[in-house]
Design an enzyme around this catalytic site. Structure first.
Site, PDB file in Angstrom:
ATOM      1  CG  ASN A   8      -6.379 -37.941  14.275  1.00 45.96           C
ATOM      2  OD1 ASN A   8      -6.310 -38.951  14.976  1.00 45.96           O
ATOM      3  ND2 ASN A   8      -5.311 -37.276  13.868  1.00 45.96           N
ATOM      4  CE  LYS A  10      -4.774 -34.830  16.580  1.00 43.19           C
ATOM      5  NZ  LYS A  10      -4.079 -33.562  16.572  1.00 43.19           N
ATOM      6  CG  HIS A  92      -1.257 -36.402  12.012  1.00 41.10           C
ATOM      7  ND1 HIS A  92      -0.651 -35.613  12.969  1.00 41.10           N
ATOM      8  CD2 HIS A  92      -2.537 -35.973  11.923  1.00 41.10           C
ATOM      9  CE1 HIS A  92      -1.547 -34.748  13.432  1.00 41.10           C
ATOM     10  NE2 HIS A  92      -2.698 -34.950  12.815  1.00 41.10           N
ATOM     11  CD  GLU A  94      -0.685 -34.722  16.513  1.00 36.01           C
ATOM     12  OE1 GLU A  94      -1.181 -35.853  16.573  1.00 36.01           O
ATOM     13  OE2 GLU A  94      -1.348 -33.669  16.664  1.00 36.01           O
ATOM     14  CD  GLU A 164      -4.434 -32.385  10.019  1.00 28.66           C
ATOM     15  OE1 GLU A 164      -5.471 -32.263  10.668  1.00 28.66           O
ATOM     16  OE2 GLU A 164      -3.528 -33.170  10.350  1.00 28.66           O
ATOM     17  N   GLY A 170      -4.253 -28.084  17.156  1.00 28.62           N
ATOM     18  CA  GLY A 170      -4.377 -28.055  18.612  1.00 28.62           C
ATOM     19  C   GLY A 170      -4.106 -26.701  19.247  1.00 28.62           C
ATOM     20  CB  SER A 205      -7.667 -24.935  15.412  1.00 21.46           C
ATOM     21  OG  SER A 205      -6.580 -25.226  16.275  1.00 21.46           O
TER      22      SER A 205
HETATM   23  P1  13P Z   1      -7.091 -30.250  16.107  1.00 23.58           P
HETATM   24  O1  13P Z   1      -8.449 -30.290  15.471  1.00 23.58           O
HETATM   25  O2  13P Z   1      -7.094 -30.586  17.559  1.00 23.58           O
HETATM   26  O3  13P Z   1      -6.371 -28.973  15.794  1.00 23.58           O
HETATM   27  O4  13P Z   1      -6.230 -31.427  15.436  1.00 23.58           O
HETATM   28  C1  13P Z   1      -6.146 -31.468  14.052  1.00 23.58           C
HETATM   29  C2  13P Z   1      -5.496 -32.715  13.652  1.00 23.58           C
HETATM   30  O5  13P Z   1      -4.320 -32.925  13.909  1.00 23.58           O
HETATM   31  C3  13P Z   1      -6.310 -33.710  12.945  1.00 23.58           C
HETATM   32  O6  13P Z   1      -5.523 -34.691  12.359  1.00 23.58           O
END
Ligand code: 13P
Length: 246
Positions: A8, A10, A92, A94, A164, A170, A205
């Site tokens: 991803n 993003k 997701h 976010e 997740e 992150g 992560s």
């Molecule tokens: P990270 O791997 O940066 O923690 O992000 C995970 C994520 O949100 C994947 O969709």
């Protein structure tokens, strides 16, 4: 079945950077890993060209909840399919957090994705406060049930669910593999109670050092990776690490 590695990207990479990374991925791709690249919408078409003829799959990071309509700024799942996407993330954290996407809306997106013939990746997971309050199971069950209820009558042959935890995204702190495996068991059982076969991924992560411990758990079918998938070095290290565990 080879482990699934969904990258991803993003909103971190421009179109040019996404194509360059897709070309790197193409050089690194290996049978032992099913690799799915999810660039931002603007880069989908060019990344599709960059990976054409390879075994790498294309995914989108979101989709609209309708096939077509007066929905300014939205992207139809049908159009994503036309662009060459076979996967799409929905729900997701976010988007749930920053844009207020509700379980009901995510359920409608999941349904639209299935109806368009895309493989959806339903993202679920508790935040830090919910974790501290011991609500992990309840949050996952609520988010999953809303999604599964929305698609049960479509009888999808399979859907993907990414566990997740929000506090792990992150932050550099991933969930314990045994906790992720326990979440995967409960998600798969809940899906089965809706007559849906779910394969469960872990995200949050994950990096080349930790991916082996997640893939050692038979309940976990793959990983959804942000940060560690967004550079050529990160991608290479992840693919090498995944090859080593298959
Ligand atoms: P990270 O791997 O940066 O923690 O992000 C995970 C994520 O949100 C994947 O969709």
């Amino acid at each position: 079945m080879s482990p699934l590695f969904i990258a991803n990207w993003k909103m971190q990479l421009s179109d040019v950077a996404s194509v360059a990374l897709a070309q790197e991925a193409r050089a690194l791709a290996h049978d032992a890993v099913t690799l799915v690249l999810c660039p931002s919408f603007n880069a989908l078409a060019d990344v599709a060209v960059a990976i054409a003829g390879s075994d790498i799959a294309l995914g989108a990071q979101d989709c609209a909840w309708e096939e077509r309509g007066a929905l300014t700024g939205e992207v139809s799942p049908e159009d994503l399919k036309q662009l060459g996407c076979t996967y799409v993330l929905v729900g997701h954290s976010e988007r749930r957090r920053e844009l207020g996407e509700t379980d009901a809306l995510v359920g409608k997106k999941l349904r639209a994705a299935c109806a368009a013939g895309l493989m959806p990746v339903l993202c679920v997971g508790e935040d830090a406060a919910e974790r501290a309050a011991g609500k992990r199971g309840a949050v996952i069950a609520r988010q999953c049930s809303a999604g599964f209820d929305a698609v049960a009558d479509l009888r999808p042959s399979e859907i993907l669910v990414a566990y997740e935890p929000v506090w792990a995204i992150g932050t550099g702190v991933s969930a314990a593999p045994e906790d992720a495996a326990a979440a995967a068991v409960s998600i798969a059982a809940l899906a089965a109670s809706h007559d849906i076969h779910a394969r469960v991924l872990y995200g949050g992560s994950v990096d080349a050092d930790s991916v082996g411990a997640f893939m050692a758990r038979k309940e976990i079918a793959g990983v959804l990776v942000g940060t560690a998938s967004q550079t050529a070095t990160g991608l290479r290290d992840m693919i090498v690490a995944l090859q080593a565990v298959t």
